[in-house]
Scaffold this active site. Structure first.
Site, mmCIF file in Angstrom:
data_model
loop_
_atom_site.group_PDB
_atom_site.id
_atom_site.type_symbol
_atom_site.label_atom_id
_atom_site.label_comp_id
_atom_site.label_asym_id
_atom_site.label_seq_id
_atom_site.Cartn_x
_atom_site.Cartn_y
_atom_site.Cartn_z
ATOM 1 N N CYS A 1 21.977 26.535 -21.748
ATOM 2 C CA CYS A 1 21.261 26.297 -20.495
ATOM 3 C C CYS A 1 19.868 25.777 -20.855
ATOM 4 C CB CYS A 1 21.156 27.587 -19.680
ATOM 5 S SG CYS A 1 20.298 27.345 -18.112
ATOM 6 N N ASN B 1 27.170 22.012 -23.785
ATOM 7 C CA ASN B 1 28.068 22.361 -22.672
ATOM 8 C C ASN B 1 28.557 21.045 -22.047
ATOM 9 O OD1 ASN B 1 25.608 21.666 -21.551
ATOM 10 N ND2 ASN B 1 25.610 23.266 -20.016
ATOM 11 N N CYS C 1 19.151 21.135 -13.422
ATOM 12 C CA CYS C 1 19.982 21.495 -14.583
ATOM 13 C C CYS C 1 19.402 20.753 -15.788
ATOM 14 C CB CYS C 1 21.431 21.096 -14.338
ATOM 15 S SG CYS C 1 22.486 21.433 -15.749
ATOM 16 N N ASN D 1 17.348 24.680 -18.904
ATOM 17 C CA ASN D 1 16.245 25.277 -18.151
ATOM 18 C C ASN D 1 16.088 26.746 -18.543
ATOM 19 O OD1 ASN D 1 15.499 23.023 -16.613
ATOM 20 N ND2 ASN D 1 17.097 23.403 -15.084
ATOM 21 N N ASN E 1 26.750 32.228 -16.122
ATOM 22 C CA ASN E 1 26.639 31.604 -14.805
ATOM 23 C C ASN E 1 26.710 32.667 -13.708
ATOM 24 O OD1 ASN E 1 26.463 28.818 -15.496
ATOM 25 N ND2 ASN E 1 28.634 28.846 -16.075
HETATM 26 N N1 LIG Z 1 26.439 25.836 -15.468
HETATM 27 C C1 LIG Z 1 26.273 25.436 -16.839
HETATM 28 C C2 LIG Z 1 25.300 26.293 -17.599
HETATM 29 C C3 LIG Z 1 23.891 26.235 -17.075
HETATM 30 C C4 LIG Z 1 23.180 24.904 -17.300
HETATM 31 C C5 LIG Z 1 21.750 24.990 -16.858
HETATM 32 N N2 LIG Z 1 21.505 25.060 -15.474
HETATM 33 C C6 LIG Z 1 20.813 24.030 -17.577
HETATM 34 O O1 LIG Z 1 19.644 24.006 -17.176
HETATM 35 O O2 LIG Z 1 21.195 23.407 -18.565
HETATM 36 C C7 LIG Z 1 27.624 25.459 -17.559
HETATM 37 O O3 LIG Z 1 28.532 26.196 -17.156
HETATM 38 O O4 LIG Z 1 27.761 24.722 -18.551
#
Ligand SMILES: N[C@@H](CCC[C@H](N)C(=O)O)C(=O)O
Length: 280
Positions: free
Chosen positions: A75, A152, A218, A77, A66
């Site tokens: 992630c 996540n 996201c 995306n 991050n």
């Molecule tokens: N901030 C998220 C990780 C990134 C997620 C992303 N933007 C996506 O597209 O899935 C975390 O800390 O879990």
């Protein structure tokens, strides 16, 4: 230390990407990642992604961090941008009907081409149980959320209208009670009007991401949104969902994986914007 990078985005979720075939940057400190992702003093991005060979011959590991330097499991995306990046580097090939394995902290994911973009099999999800209360500026009262593990952590919060979604003030972190042990990405969702069109579901969302803040999109959040909305809608709800985010639209398809369990397949575009170098 000079770092060659590529700036990429997937529906406006933007990344600083580094090709590191010799794992030379394995000790890159969180403050270096934060500096690279800083929009005023660095390149700028929601996240940092390093391409490193995995222990499996010919398979790449997506080392995702991050913007604050913290590591995240997955992630959605980013993995599409990652595949575009690997293809650009000639590190992999991907035919029209093939799928490409990518190692992530949430396990191995498979990515295939979908139109001009890609679709990733995010695997099965898990409902966390409980109903944490979420309060964000712009909401008069706290709302119950649905905790979903998409690799996540996510908490999905249903709002009543587009006006309510637009009125959210996400420049500071929403409060969650109880606070999930490892934090969470918080997805605010409103049904489309109508919710179901031509056999597919339509929802809009905004997200406050763990380790970042509000982002334009996201992918794992869109997947968690589709799971939550289908859960709330009950039997007969569609399996294909179009999720509108501030940076565009992605799809989340709920379907059986190769293991026979239901998985979420996330589809959408991925774009490489420019390359450059920076000295830290
Ligand atoms: N901030 C998220 C990780 C990134 C997620 C992303 N933007 C996506 O597209 O899935 C975390 O800390 O879990």
């Amino acid at each position: 230390m000079r770092i060659d990078f590529t700036k990429a985005h997937a529906t406006g979720n933007d990344f600083v990407m580094v090709f590191d075939p010799d794992d030379a940057l394995h000790e890159l400190a969180p403050q270096h990642v934060a500096q690279l992702c800083d929009r005023h003093f660095g390149v700028g991005g929601d996240g940092f992604i390093r391409a490193v060979p995995s222990d499996d011959e010919g398979v790449w590991f997506m080392d995702y961090r991050n913007a604050d330097g913290s590591a995240a499991e997955m992630c959605g995306n980013g993995v599409r941008a990652f595949v575009r990046f690997l293809l650009e580097h000639g590190a992999v090939t991907l035919g029209e009907v093939d799928s490409l394995p990518i190692v992530t902290r949430a396990g191995m994911k498979h990515v295939r081409r979908l139109g001009d973009g890609f679709e990733v099999d995010l695997g099965p999800w898990r409902l966390e149980g409980g109903e944490p209360l979420v309060h964000a500026r712009g909401l008069e009262v706290a709302r119950p959320g649905l905790g979903i593990d998409m690799g996540n952590p996510h908490v999905v919060v249903a709002l009543a209208s587009r006006e309510e979604l637009d009125a959210l003030e996400l420049t500071s972190a929403p409060a969650i009670d109880p606070q999930p042990p490892y934090g969470a990405n918080i997805d605010f969702v409103v049904p489309g009007e109508p919710l179901i069109r031509e056999g597919a579901g339509h929802v809009a969302m905004r997200v406050f991401e763990r380790g970042i803040g509000e982002t334009l999109s996201c992918g794992t959040g869109a997947a968690a949104t589709a799971v939550a909305v289908r859960h709330w809608a009950g039997s007969g709800a569609p399996s294909l969902w179009h999720v509108t985010v501030p940076g565009g639209e992605v799809t989340a398809r709920l379907d059986a994986g190769t293991d026979g369990i239901e998985h979420v397949f996330l589809g959408g575009p991925a774009t490489l914007v420019y390359t450059g170098n920076i000295t830290l």
